[in-house]
Motif scaffolding. Structure first.
Motif, PDB file in Angstrom:
ATOM      1  N   HIS A 194      18.088 -76.773 137.033  1.00 49.68           N
ATOM      2  CA  HIS A 194      19.377 -77.318 136.584  1.00 49.68           C
ATOM      3  C   HIS A 194      20.541 -76.704 137.353  1.00 49.68           C
ATOM      4  O   HIS A 194      21.511 -76.232 136.768  1.00 49.68           O
ATOM      5  CB  HIS A 194      19.572 -77.118 135.074  1.00 49.68           C
ATOM      6  N   PRO A 227      21.589 -67.150 123.160  1.00 46.27           N
ATOM      7  CA  PRO A 227      21.766 -68.384 122.359  1.00 46.27           C
ATOM      8  C   PRO A 227      22.722 -69.391 123.003  1.00 46.27           C
ATOM      9  O   PRO A 227      22.693 -70.571 122.687  1.00 46.27           O
ATOM     10  CB  PRO A 227      22.316 -67.880 121.019  1.00 46.27           C
ATOM     11  N   GLY A 230      19.400 -70.677 127.125  1.00 45.51           N
ATOM     12  CA  GLY A 230      18.077 -71.181 126.745  1.00 45.51           C
ATOM     13  C   GLY A 230      17.719 -70.879 125.303  1.00 45.51           C
ATOM     14  O   GLY A 230      16.847 -71.518 124.728  1.00 45.51           O
ATOM     15  N   ALA A 232      19.401 -71.594 122.891  1.00 42.80           N
ATOM     16  CA  ALA A 232      20.075 -72.572 122.022  1.00 42.80           C
ATOM     17  C   ALA A 232      19.070 -73.436 121.264  1.00 42.80           C
ATOM     18  O   ALA A 232      19.342 -73.885 120.157  1.00 42.80           O
ATOM     19  CB  ALA A 232      20.998 -73.452 122.844  1.00 42.80           C
ATOM     20  N   VAL A 259      32.280 -76.395 111.443  1.00 45.08           N
ATOM     21  CA  VAL A 259      32.256 -76.302 112.918  1.00 45.08           C
ATOM     22  C   VAL A 259      33.662 -76.545 113.465  1.00 45.08           C
ATOM     23  O   VAL A 259      34.117 -75.868 114.373  1.00 45.08           O
ATOM     24  CB  VAL A 259      31.258 -77.346 113.498  1.00 45.08           C
ATOM     25  N   GLY A 270      23.085 -76.867 120.410  1.00 42.44           N
ATOM     26  CA  GLY A 270      22.441 -78.019 121.032  1.00 42.44           C
ATOM     27  C   GLY A 270      23.446 -79.070 121.463  1.00 42.44           C
ATOM     28  O   GLY A 270      23.093 -80.102 121.994  1.00 42.44           O
ATOM     29  N   GLY A 272      27.306 -79.715 123.532  1.00 44.32           N
ATOM     30  CA  GLY A 272      28.241 -79.150 124.503  1.00 44.32           C
ATOM     31  C   GLY A 272      27.521 -78.625 125.729  1.00 44.32           C
ATOM     32  O   GLY A 272      26.326 -78.348 125.690  1.00 44.32           O
ATOM     33  N   ARG A 282      18.896 -85.408 129.881  1.00 44.45           N
ATOM     34  CA  ARG A 282      17.646 -84.825 129.372  1.00 44.45           C
ATOM     35  C   ARG A 282      17.553 -84.981 127.853  1.00 44.45           C
ATOM     36  O   ARG A 282      16.474 -85.072 127.295  1.00 44.45           O
ATOM     37  CB  ARG A 282      17.587 -83.346 129.763  1.00 44.45           C
ATOM     38  N   ARG A 324      36.641 -83.426 122.888  1.00 41.36           N
ATOM     39  CA  ARG A 324      36.208 -82.262 123.676  1.00 41.36           C
ATOM     40  C   ARG A 324      34.991 -82.586 124.549  1.00 41.36           C
ATOM     41  O   ARG A 324      34.399 -81.699 125.157  1.00 41.36           O
ATOM     42  CB  ARG A 324      35.906 -81.102 122.733  1.00 41.36           C
ATOM     43  N   ASN A 329      22.863 -81.708 124.208  1.00 38.39           N
ATOM     44  CA  ASN A 329      22.289 -81.249 125.474  1.00 38.39           C
ATOM     45  C   ASN A 329      20.780 -81.137 125.333  1.00 38.39           C
ATOM     46  O   ASN A 329      20.225 -81.506 124.289  1.00 38.39           O
ATOM     47  CB  ASN A 329      22.931 -79.918 125.903  1.00 38.39           C
ATOM     48  N   ARG A 356      11.167 -73.461 133.496  1.00 43.71           N
ATOM     49  CA  ARG A 356      12.263 -73.197 134.447  1.00 43.71           C
ATOM     50  C   ARG A 356      11.859 -72.273 135.583  1.00 43.71           C
ATOM     51  O   ARG A 356      12.541 -72.186 136.600  1.00 43.71           O
ATOM     52  CB  ARG A 356      13.459 -72.570 133.673  1.00 43.71           C
TER      53      ARG A 356
HETATM   54  C1  SDX Z   1      21.737 -74.779 128.414  1.00 44.19           C
HETATM   55  O1  SDX Z   1      24.340 -74.404 132.500  1.00 44.19           O
HETATM   56  C2  SDX Z   1      23.243 -75.048 132.319  1.00 44.19           C
HETATM   57  O2  SDX Z   1      22.904 -75.915 133.119  1.00 44.19           O
HETATM   58  C3  SDX Z   1      22.449 -74.620 131.109  1.00 44.19           C
HETATM   59  C4  SDX Z   1      21.301 -75.543 130.744  1.00 44.19           C
HETATM   60  C5  SDX Z   1      20.195 -75.451 131.750  1.00 44.19           C
HETATM   61  O3  SDX Z   1      19.410 -76.399 131.798  1.00 44.19           O
HETATM   62  O4  SDX Z   1      20.070 -74.353 132.384  1.00 44.19           O
HETATM   63  O5  SDX Z   1      21.733 -76.886 130.640  1.00 44.19           O
HETATM   64  C6  SDX Z   1      20.691 -75.125 129.399  1.00 44.19           C
HETATM   65  O6  SDX Z   1      22.093 -73.640 128.321  1.00 44.19           O
HETATM   66  C7  SDX Z   1      22.357 -75.879 127.611  1.00 44.19           C
HETATM   67  C8  SDX Z   1      23.497 -75.349 126.686  1.00 44.19           C
HETATM   68  C9  SDX Z   1      22.830 -74.766 125.461  1.00 44.19           C
HETATM   69  N1  SDX Z   1      23.829 -74.091 124.592  1.00 44.19           N
HETATM   70  C10 SDX Z   1      24.126 -74.574 123.415  1.00 44.19           C
HETATM   71  O7  SDX Z   1      23.745 -75.669 122.977  1.00 44.19           O
HETATM   72  C11 SDX Z   1      24.978 -73.637 122.570  1.00 44.19           C
HETATM   73  C12 SDX Z   1      26.099 -74.459 121.924  1.00 44.19           C
HETATM   74  N2  SDX Z   1      26.957 -74.876 122.990  1.00 44.19           N
HETATM   75  C13 SDX Z   1      28.181 -74.093 123.199  1.00 44.19           C
HETATM   76  O8  SDX Z   1      27.969 -72.708 123.040  1.00 44.19           O
HETATM   77  C14 SDX Z   1      28.914 -74.540 124.430  1.00 44.19           C
HETATM   78  O9  SDX Z   1      28.920 -75.896 124.446  1.00 44.19           O
HETATM   79  C15 SDX Z   1      28.546 -74.045 125.785  1.00 44.19           C
HETATM   80  C16 SDX Z   1      28.428 -72.557 125.839  1.00 44.19           C
HETATM   81  C17 SDX Z   1      27.261 -74.653 126.224  1.00 44.19           C
HETATM   82  C18 SDX Z   1      29.694 -74.474 126.662  1.00 44.19           C
HETATM   83  O10 SDX Z   1      30.836 -73.853 126.112  1.00 44.19           O
HETATM   84  P1  SDX Z   1      32.259 -74.145 126.703  1.00 44.19           P
HETATM   85  O11 SDX Z   1      32.258 -73.941 128.176  1.00 44.19           O
HETATM   86  O12 SDX Z   1      33.283 -73.438 125.890  1.00 44.19           O
HETATM   87  O13 SDX Z   1      32.378 -75.690 126.449  1.00 44.19           O
HETATM   88  P2  SDX Z   1      33.691 -76.469 126.675  1.00 44.19           P
HETATM   89  O14 SDX Z   1      34.637 -75.755 127.597  1.00 44.19           O
HETATM   90  O15 SDX Z   1      33.263 -77.845 127.050  1.00 44.19           O
HETATM   91  O16 SDX Z   1      34.348 -76.457 125.195  1.00 44.19           O
HETATM   92  C19 SDX Z   1      35.403 -77.347 124.949  1.00 44.19           C
HETATM   93  C20 SDX Z   1      35.771 -77.124 123.500  1.00 44.19           C
HETATM   94  C21 SDX Z   1      36.112 -75.676 123.155  1.00 44.19           C
HETATM   95  O17 SDX Z   1      37.018 -75.772 122.064  1.00 44.19           O
HETATM   96  P3  SDX Z   1      38.642 -75.777 122.346  1.00 44.19           P
HETATM   97  O18 SDX Z   1      38.960 -74.473 123.024  1.00 44.19           O
HETATM   98  O19 SDX Z   1      38.918 -76.968 123.236  1.00 44.19           O
HETATM   99  O20 SDX Z   1      39.272 -75.910 120.975  1.00 44.19           O
HETATM  100  O21 SDX Z   1      34.656 -77.450 122.647  1.00 44.19           O
HETATM  101  C22 SDX Z   1      34.301 -76.318 121.877  1.00 44.19           C
HETATM  102  C23 SDX Z   1      34.838 -75.111 122.607  1.00 44.19           C
HETATM  103  O22 SDX Z   1      35.054 -74.058 121.688  1.00 44.19           O
HETATM  104  N3  SDX Z   1      32.836 -76.323 121.821  1.00 44.19           N
HETATM  105  C24 SDX Z   1      32.109 -76.438 120.713  1.00 44.19           C
HETATM  106  C25 SDX Z   1      30.766 -76.441 121.127  1.00 44.19           C
HETATM  107  N4  SDX Z   1      30.723 -76.343 122.456  1.00 44.19           N
HETATM  108  C26 SDX Z   1      31.996 -76.269 122.894  1.00 44.19           C
HETATM  109  N5  SDX Z   1      32.477 -76.514 119.412  1.00 44.19           N
HETATM  110  C27 SDX Z   1      31.462 -76.607 118.522  1.00 44.19           C
HETATM  111  N6  SDX Z   1      30.142 -76.627 118.837  1.00 44.19           N
HETATM  112  C28 SDX Z   1      29.761 -76.546 120.134  1.00 44.19           C
HETATM  113  N7  SDX Z   1      28.473 -76.554 120.433  1.00 44.19           N
END
Ligand code: SDX
Length: 393
Positions: A194, A227, A230, A232, A259, A270, A272, A282, A324, A329, A356
């Protein structure tokens, strides 16, 4: 301008790298491995052919595929000493702690014979890692449940071998369910690579010092455990189980309000992504796989699957998430399908690491294979004290 891709000059900062392996268009929700769309690979290829593609740049011919499958099968066993490594862990140790140790421990067996700058050594290290990860993940599981380790059986497919090492016992013949075997193989494909995600960047930085590939991959395993990355899928399933325990679909609205209240610190696990600002391709394939497996196992009414779909429906219609650009994911459905298969929650990330490994090693080999590569050295913006003198007390 590189081929069909254009980047604005600011994109390639000093910390970015150039790679020809995986392309992601976060706005379109597009994922290509060596130019092939993930949807086509997940439908028409198996995981080992995808490994061949990621490592060598093209899909294998029929002969190359047969040879590669055979080569991987011949490296699935681990050194007998590895089983004693596990004994140092408590039985209730998290499998990712065990796996991080086991993969790093592989260095002890191959470090002396692996010169990371020798292309042939990198090739055999890649085969060993791809071949042995299922064995190591299954050993971590068997250690925790107190069952004997199952030796790999080379007449089985890659996914079938993993299933037998996980769920088989010496007491009876293990029959591989072909629907589950195909689903697992597809799950491996979806997680194979990825681009420059956190764990891949960790592997690249670690390997850039010239350390052996096994040590570098163990660093990737450790990073993937988090968390936000991976881990997550494990966190997502725990989230679903918590909501289910509190009342299930009836409680979804209340949970979503939590949330949206950022002070709660509650995230929709799961959902964002750092790159995808559209639906992770995916996630769609994972949901289809989930459907297939639940139907095969007579679990169509799985409450957690219904709950996940209810959460997704609300999120896709709620302005907080839409504004947002938060979409499911890869981790959103993967936990449900792995749980249905019988993989314990705390081993989901171990399965992610297994899949991976090929991406990590392909990216490592691409970097080391470039004669221009140097040791990675990200810089910083210093925000601390100005220069000052120590005053005698
Ligand atoms: C993987 O990088 C890769 O390619 C990773 C991966 C791979 O294959 O290797 O794809 C695998 O890691 C997938 C991601 C798995 N993680 C999760 O599902 C954990 C939940 N997701 C979040 O922690 C978050 O979405 C991140 C860490 C993945 C991204 O975080 P960002 O960079 O802060 O996301 P963003 O900038 O798009 O956020 C925009 C807004 C923010 O709020 P505001 O400041 O605008 O008010 O959305 C919010 C964030 O706080 N937000 C969420 C959220 N994800 C982002 N709010 C609630 N729930 C969420 N899951």
């Amino acid at each position: 301008q590189t081929g069909m891709f254009t980047y604005d000059p600011g994109f390639l900062s000093t910390s970015a790298c150039q790679s020809a392996i995986t392309y992601i268009d976060g706005d379109k929700g597009e994922l290509l491995y060596r130019g092939y769309p993930i949807e086509q690979l997940a439908t028409n290829c198996d995981y080992l052919d995808t490994c061949f593609l990621l490592l060598k740049g093209d899909l294998p011919s029929a002969t190359e595929s047969a040879d590669f499958h055979k080569l991987v099968a011949q490296h699935t066993m681990v050194n007998e000493q590895m089983q004693f490594f596990l004994r140092g862990f408590r039985r209730d140790a998290h499998p990712m702690a065990i796996l991080t140790g086991l993969v790093g421990g592989m260095s002890a067996f191959y470090h002396d014979s692996t010169d990371i700058n020798n292309p042939e050594h990198r090739e055999i290290a890649a085969i060993r890692l791809i071949a042995k990860m299922p064995t190591l993940v299954a050993m971590a599981y068997k250690y925790k449940v107190g069952q004997p380790y199952m030796y790999p059986q080379n007449n089985l497919s890659y996914a079938g071998n993993f299933m037998r090492m996980m769920f088989g016992t010496p007491c009876e013949e293990y029959v591989v369910n072909p629907v589950i075997e195909r689903a697992l193989d597809r799950i491996f494909i979806l997680h194979a690579d990825h681009e420059q995600n956190a764990s891949t960047s960790t592997v690249r930085l670690c390997a850039s010092s010239g350390t052996n590939p096994f040590a570098a991959i163990s660093a990737g395993v450790a990073c993937l455990w988090g968390p936000a990355h991976g881990g997550a899928n494990e966190a997502c399933l725990n989230m679903l189980e918590t909501i289910q325990a509190q009342g299930g679909v009836a409680k979804v609205g209340e949970f979503m309000e939590q949330v949206k209240d950022k002070s709660s610190g509650v995230k929709l696990m799961g959902f964002g992504h750092r790159v995808y600002k559209n639906y992770d391709p995916r996630a769609k394939l994972m949901q289809e796989t989930c459907d297939e497996v639940l139907k095969e196992l007579g679990l169509e009414n799985d409450p957690l699957f219904k709950l996940a779909k209810a959460l997704e429906k609300i999120a896709l219609e709620d302005d907080y998430f839409v504004s947002r650009k938060l979409y499911p994911n890869v981790d959103f459905y993967s936990g449900i399908v792995q749980r249905a298969i019988g993989i314990p929650v705390n081993l989901f990330t171990g399965v992610f690491a297994l899949a991976r490994t090929v991406g990590w090693i392909a990216q490592l080999n691409e970097m080391i294979g470039d004669p221009e590569y140097k040791i990675g050295r990200p810089r910083q913006l210093f925000t601390g004290s100005e220069r000052r003198d120590v005053k005698p007390r």
